[in-house]
Scaffold this active site. Structure first.
Site, short mmCIF file in Angstrom:
data_model
loop_
_atom_site.label_atom_id
_atom_site.label_comp_id
_atom_site.label_asym_id
_atom_site.label_seq_id
_atom_site.Cartn_x
_atom_site.Cartn_y
_atom_site.Cartn_z
NE ARG A 215 -1.97 1.03 3.83
CZ ARG A 215 -2.09 2.26 4.34
NH1 ARG A 215 -1.03 2.49 5.19
NH2 ARG A 215 -2.79 3.18 4.31
CG ASN A 217 0.56 6.93 4.71
OD1 ASN A 217 -0.71 7.54 4.37
ND2 ASN A 217 1.19 7.23 5.99
CE LYS A 312 -2.49 12.34 4.97
NZ LYS A 312 -1.35 11.41 4.80
#
Ligand code: HEM
Length: 338
Positions: A215, A217, A312
Site C-alpha cells: 500500500r 501512504n 499530517k
C-alpha cells in the site's frame, strides 16, 4: 536544510500516490509485484528497491543508529522472525538485482551473501548470530533502504515487537515498540469510525506466506529530510513555521511530497508479519515537471479536510502548496502523458 535537485531516476521511479483528485483514508492494499506505469516512468517491480540514494541513505541510517539506539529493537521472542526477515529480504534483493546481489545456498543452514554495491561478502549459518557477526535485523538494515517492522501474532492480535525504523514520519518507534497494531493507530483521525484499521487488522491476520501485499501512504516534508521522527522534532518542527516565510522558488525547492511504499509480508518460517516502509521524497519543483502529477497533487492538497491536514502536520502550508502547483509555469517542458 538539505535540498538537492532530484536525480532523473528519483522522478522516473517515484510512486505518485494519488489515484483521484480527492484523498481519503482507506485500507488500500493490493497484491505486490505488479509494475505501475506513471506519466514519468514506473514503480513497483519488487518489495525492496535500490536507487541512486542507496549509499547516502544507508550511511544516514548508520549515523542515526549510532546516535540513538532506541530506533532498533528485537524483543527476545522475535529472534526467529529477525532471521526469517533477513533471509526473505536477501532473497528479494538477489531476485530483483541478479547482477549485483548474490545469495547462494551452501547446503543445510549455510549461506553465502555477496553485495557488489557495498563490496561485501559474508558466509553465515541461519540462526547463528556469531557466524553472521551481527544481529540479523541490524545486518539486513545495512543492505536495504527500507525501514523494517516485525509484528508478532498472538491472542488474535498483532504486536509490533521488533524493528529498525530510522526514517519515521512523525512517530516514535521507541515509544511504539511492544504496542498492538490497534493501539498504534489510535492517533489517526477518522479511521476508527470508518473501520479502516479494524479491517486492515483482520486482513493482516489472514495474510499468507508468498502472497505479499503493498500500500502507499503520503505526507509532506520540508527539506530532503528522511528522519522526521518524534525524537528529532525540535530540529524539524520549526520548519513548518519557517516555510511560510520563504519566497516561491525556495518553497518549491524545500517542500517535498513524501510517499511511503509499504509492503506487508507473512514470513514463512516464523509466521511473523514483516512491514517494510520505503520512503520517497520529491520536491514540488520536480513534481510540477510532470503535468498530471502537478494538477492532481494541487487538487488533493487543496481539498484535504482540515483534521487530516492537521494530523499530517501540513495544515499551515498545504494551501500554499496547492497554489504553488496551480500557478507553476514550466521552466522545462513538462513530461506529457504517454
Ligand atoms: C499511520 C493505515 C499498517 C504503523 C497510519 C495512517 C493510516 C494507516 C491511514 C495515517 C497516515 C497519515 O495520515 O499519514 C494502515 C493500514 C495498514 C497499516 C491500512 C495495513 C493494511 C501498519 C503497520 C504498522 C503501522 C503494519 C506497523 C508498524 C503506523 C504508524 C502510524 C501509522 C506508527 C503513525 C501513527 C502515529 O501518528 O503515531 N496507518 N496502516 N501501520 N501506521 Fe499504519
Amino acid at each position: 536544510m538539505t535540498t538537492a535537485a532530484a536525480r532523473p531516476d528519483l522522478i522516473a521511479h517515484f510512486p505518485f500516490p494519488f489515484v483521484d483528485d480527492i484523498y481519503r483514508y482507506s485500507t488500500n492494499v493490493e497484491p505486490a509485484g505488479a509494475q505501475v506505469s506513471t506519466p514519468a516512468g514506473q514503480w513497483g517491480d519488487s518489495a525492496v528497491v535500490v536507487d541512486s540514494e542507496y549509499h547516502a541513505e544507508l550511511a544516514e541510517r548508520a549515523a542515526i543508529l549510532d546516535a540513538d539506539p532506541t530506533r532498533r529493537a528485537v524483543l527476545p521472542h522475535m529472534r526467529p522472525a529477525a532471521w526469517d526477515a533477513m533471509l526473505t529480504i536477501l532473497r528479494e534483493l538477489a531476485q530483483a538485482y541478479p547482477e549485483t546481489m548474490h545469495l547462494t545456498s551452501l547446503g543445510g543452514d549455510e549461506w553465502r551473501w555477496r553485495n557488489d554495491l557495498l563490496g561485501e561478502e559474508r558466509t553465515f549459518r541461519y540462526g547463528d548470530e556469531s557466524s553472521l557477526g551481527d544481529d540479523p535485523l541490524h545486518y539486513i538494515s545495512t543492505q536495504v533502504q527500507e525501514d523494517i517492522a516485525l509484528l508478532d501474532q498472538r491472542d488474535g492480535q498483532l504486536f509490533v515487537d521488533a524493528g529498525i525504523i530510522t526514517f519515521a514520519a512523525d512517530w516514535s518507534f521507541g515509544f511504539d515498540v511492544g504496542m498492538s497494531f490497534l493501539e498504534i493507530h489510535g492517533p489517526v483521525p477518522r479511521v476508527r469510525k470508518m473501520g479502516v484499521i479494524t479491517r486492515a487488522h483482520e486482513f493482516l491476520k489472514r495474510l499468507q506466506p508468498h502472497e505479499p501485499y503493498r500500500r502507499t501512504n503520503w505526507t509532506m516534508t520540508i527539506g530532503r529530510r528522511l528522519d522526521v521522527s518524534t525524537e528529532r522534532y525540535p530540529e524539524w518542527g520549526p520548519d513548518r513555521e519557517m516555510i511560510q516565510h520563504v519566497d516561491d522558488a525556495e518553497f518549491g525547492r524545500l517542500v517535498h511530497l513524501r510517499v511511503e511504499v509499504q509492503h506487508l509480508i507473512r514470513l514463512p518460517d516464523s509466521g511473523a508479519v514483516m512491514f517494510l516502509i520505503r520512503t520517497y521524497l520529491l520536491p514540488l519543483e520536480a513534481v510540477a515537471t510532470v503535468d498530471p502529477w502537478r494538477a492532481r497533487a494541487a487538487e488533493v492538497f487543496a481539498e484535504l479536510p482540515d483534521d487530516m491536514a492537521d494530523y499530517k502536520g501540513i495544515i499551515k502550508y498545504r494551501t500554499r502548496a496547492a497554489q504553488w502547483l496551480r500557478s507553476y509555469e514550466a521552466l522545462h517542458s513538462p513530461i506529457a502523458e504517454p
